[in-house]
Every structure is written in structure tokens, then in C-alpha cells.
Design a protein around this motif. Sequence first.
Motif, PDB file in Angstrom:
ATOM      1  N   MET A 114       0.856  -1.183   0.000  1.00 14.48           N
ATOM      2  CA  MET A 114       0.000   0.000   0.000  1.00 14.48           C
ATOM      3  C   MET A 114       0.896   1.238   0.000  1.00 14.48           C
ATOM      4  N   SER A 115       0.624   2.153  -0.883  1.00 14.80           N
ATOM      5  CA  SER A 115       1.413   3.381  -0.949  1.00 14.80           C
ATOM      6  C   SER A 115       1.117   4.257   0.266  1.00 14.80           C
ATOM      7  N   ARG A 116       2.028   5.190   0.535  1.00 14.05           N
ATOM      8  CA  ARG A 116       1.821   6.114   1.666  1.00 14.05           C
ATOM      9  C   ARG A 116       0.550   6.935   1.458  1.00 14.05           C
ATOM     10  N   ALA A 117       0.293   7.351   0.220  1.00 11.60           N
ATOM     11  CA  ALA A 117      -0.909   8.145  -0.069  1.00 11.60           C
ATOM     12  C   ALA A 117      -2.176   7.332   0.182  1.00 11.60           C
ATOM     13  N   ALA A 118      -2.159   6.068  -0.231  1.00  7.95           N
ATOM     14  CA  ALA A 118      -3.328   5.206  -0.002  1.00  7.95           C
ATOM     15  C   ALA A 118      -3.520   4.936   1.477  1.00  7.95           C
ATOM     16  N   LEU A 119      -2.425   4.717   2.202  1.00  7.00           N
ATOM     17  CA  LEU A 119      -2.506   4.499   3.645  1.00  7.00           C
ATOM     18  C   LEU A 119      -3.019   5.750   4.343  1.00  7.00           C
ATOM     19  N   ASP A 120      -2.524   6.907   3.928  1.00  2.00           N
ATOM     20  CA  ASP A 120      -2.971   8.186   4.488  1.00  2.00           C
ATOM     21  C   ASP A 120      -4.484   8.335   4.326  1.00  2.00           C
ATOM     22  N   LYS A 121      -4.977   8.057   3.138  1.00  2.00           N
ATOM     23  CA  LYS A 121      -6.410   8.177   2.858  1.00  2.00           C
ATOM     24  C   LYS A 121      -7.216   7.195   3.703  1.00  2.00           C
ATOM     25  N   GLU A 122      -6.755   5.950   3.790  1.00  2.00           N
ATOM     26  CA  GLU A 122      -7.474   4.929   4.565  1.00  2.00           C
ATOM     27  C   GLU A 122      -7.453   5.256   6.056  1.00  2.00           C
ATOM     28  N   LEU A 123      -6.320   5.704   6.563  1.00  2.16           N
ATOM     29  CA  LEU A 123      -6.216   6.035   7.981  1.00  2.16           C
ATOM     30  C   LEU A 123      -7.125   7.202   8.335  1.00  2.16           C
ATOM     31  N   LYS A 124      -7.197   8.192   7.472  1.00  3.94           N
ATOM     32  CA  LYS A 124      -8.102   9.321   7.713  1.00  3.94           C
ATOM     33  C   LYS A 124      -9.556   8.867   7.663  1.00  3.94           C
ATOM     34  N   SER A 125      -9.863   7.928   6.794  1.00  2.00           N
ATOM     35  CA  SER A 125     -11.212   7.372   6.727  1.00  2.00           C
ATOM     36  C   SER A 125     -11.542   6.621   8.015  1.00  2.00           C
ATOM     37  N   ILE A 126     -10.597   5.853   8.526  1.00  2.44           N
ATOM     38  CA  ILE A 126     -10.792   5.131   9.781  1.00  2.44           C
ATOM     39  C   ILE A 126     -11.041   6.113  10.924  1.00  2.44           C
ATOM     40  N   ILE A 127     -10.226   7.145  11.005  1.00  6.76           N
ATOM     41  CA  ILE A 127     -10.383   8.154  12.063  1.00  6.76           C
ATOM     42  C   ILE A 127     -11.756   8.804  11.971  1.00  6.76           C
ATOM     43  N   SER A 128     -12.165   9.169  10.769  1.00  7.08           N
ATOM     44  CA  SER A 128     -13.474   9.790  10.567  1.00  7.08           C
ATOM     45  C   SER A 128     -14.592   8.857  11.014  1.00  7.08           C
ATOM     46  N   ASP A 129     -14.525   7.596  10.598  1.00  5.28           N
ATOM     47  CA  ASP A 129     -15.567   6.621  10.929  1.00  5.28           C
ATOM     48  C   ASP A 129     -15.630   6.328  12.418  1.00  5.28           C
ATOM     49  N   VAL A 130     -14.482   6.074  13.041  1.00  3.10           N
ATOM     50  CA  VAL A 130     -14.458   5.672  14.451  1.00  3.10           C
ATOM     51  C   VAL A 130     -14.798   6.835  15.375  1.00  3.10           C
ATOM     52  N   LEU A 131     -14.259   8.004  15.072  1.00  2.00           N
ATOM     53  CA  LEU A 131     -14.462   9.146  15.962  1.00  2.00           C
ATOM     54  C   LEU A 131     -15.721   9.936  15.635  1.00  2.00           C
ATOM     55  N   GLY A 132     -16.318   9.651  14.491  1.00  5.31           N
ATOM     56  CA  GLY A 132     -17.529  10.362  14.110  1.00  5.31           C
ATOM     57  C   GLY A 132     -17.279  11.810  13.746  1.00  5.31           C
ATOM     58  N   ILE A 133     -16.072  12.088  13.251  1.00  7.61           N
ATOM     59  CA  ILE A 133     -15.791  13.453  12.807  1.00  7.61           C
ATOM     60  C   ILE A 133     -15.987  13.517  11.298  1.00  7.61           C
ATOM     61  N   ASP A 134     -16.265  14.717  10.793  1.00  8.43           N
ATOM     62  CA  ASP A 134     -16.538  14.827   9.360  1.00  8.43           C
ATOM     63  C   ASP A 134     -15.256  14.611   8.556  1.00  8.43           C
ATOM     64  N   GLU A 135     -15.462  14.223   7.304  1.00  7.62           N
ATOM     65  CA  GLU A 135     -14.330  13.898   6.439  1.00  7.62           C
ATOM     66  C   GLU A 135     -13.397  15.081   6.219  1.00  7.62           C
ATOM     67  N   GLU A 136     -13.954  16.290   6.165  1.00  9.09           N
ATOM     68  CA  GLU A 136     -13.115  17.471   5.950  1.00  9.09           C
ATOM     69  C   GLU A 136     -12.140  17.654   7.106  1.00  9.09           C
ATOM     70  N   THR A 137     -12.611  17.436   8.331  1.00  9.34           N
ATOM     71  CA  THR A 137     -11.736  17.553   9.505  1.00  9.34           C
ATOM     72  C   THR A 137     -10.654  16.499   9.455  1.00  9.34           C
ATOM     73  N   ALA A 138     -11.038  15.266   9.119  1.00  6.16           N
ATOM     74  CA  ALA A 138     -10.056  14.181   9.027  1.00  6.16           C
ATOM     75  C   ALA A 138      -9.062  14.446   7.899  1.00  6.16           C
ATOM     76  N   ASP A 139      -9.545  14.915   6.757  1.00 13.52           N
ATOM     77  CA  ASP A 139      -8.664  15.181   5.613  1.00 13.52           C
ATOM     78  C   ASP A 139      -7.658  16.287   5.908  1.00 13.52           C
ATOM     79  N   ALA A 140      -7.996  17.183   6.832  1.00 13.34           N
ATOM     80  CA  ALA A 140      -7.117  18.300   7.166  1.00 13.34           C
ATOM     81  C   ALA A 140      -5.969  17.887   8.087  1.00 13.34           C
ATOM     82  N   LEU A 141      -6.004  16.666   8.614  1.00 13.24           N
ATOM     83  CA  LEU A 141      -4.931  16.210   9.494  1.00 13.24           C
ATOM     84  C   LEU A 141      -3.621  16.121   8.716  1.00 13.24           C
ATOM     85  N   ASP A 142      -2.550  16.611   9.328  1.00 15.96           N
ATOM     86  CA  ASP A 142      -1.226  16.454   8.734  1.00 15.96           C
ATOM     87  C   ASP A 142      -0.288  15.859   9.779  1.00 15.96           C
ATOM     88  N   ASP A 143       0.964  15.685   9.424  1.00 11.94           N
ATOM     89  CA  ASP A 143       1.910  15.010  10.317  1.00 11.94           C
ATOM     90  C   ASP A 143       1.996  15.648  11.697  1.00 11.94           C
TER      91      ASP A 143
END
Length: 88
Positions: free
Chosen positions: A1-30
Motif C-alpha cells: 500500500m502506498s503512503r498516499a493510499a494508507l494516508d487516505k485509509e487512515l483518515k477514513s478510519i479516524i473519521s468513521d471511528v471518531l464520528g468526525i466529518d471527512e473534511e476535519t479528518a482530511d485536514a490532518l497532517d503530520d
Amino acid sequence: MSRAALDKELKSIISDVLGIDEETADALDDESGLFGHLPELDSMAVAGLLTEMEDRLDIVIEDDDVDGEMLETYGGLLAFAEGKLAER
């Protein structure tokens, strides 16, 4: 899995588990703070987050793998997930 694909999947997991909107999750950086910075990520949510990471990334997370440093920032969590994927 590429870093970009992992980044996208991890942000999706965070959004789903924490119930935060995708925009907030997508804004996460290192440097984005997680535990202690996101009110949704409390000690109970950590267990759900790690379980979902195991399921969706097909990794195994041992109890002694978990420490405050990996949950301190999004970059730390991403690096942890990359390391776990490399072990497969």
C-alpha cells in the motif's frame, strides 16, 4: 500500500471511528495532535480506533506496541501504521 493510499485509509478510519466529518479528518497532517487534542479521541475511542486499524489494514497491534508517542500526532500514527504494514 502506498503512503498516499494508507494516508487516505487512515483518515477514513479516524473519521468513521471518531464520528468526525471527512473534511476535519482530511485536514490532518503530520503535526496534527491526536490524543489530548481531539476531544473525540478519548481512552475508550483509542481501543476502537486500533481495532478498526487492525481490521481494515489487516495488521496485528499488540498491547505493548501502543504508547503515547504513536497517538500524539497524526504523523506518529501514520508512521506506526506504515511500520506495521511493512512487518506483514
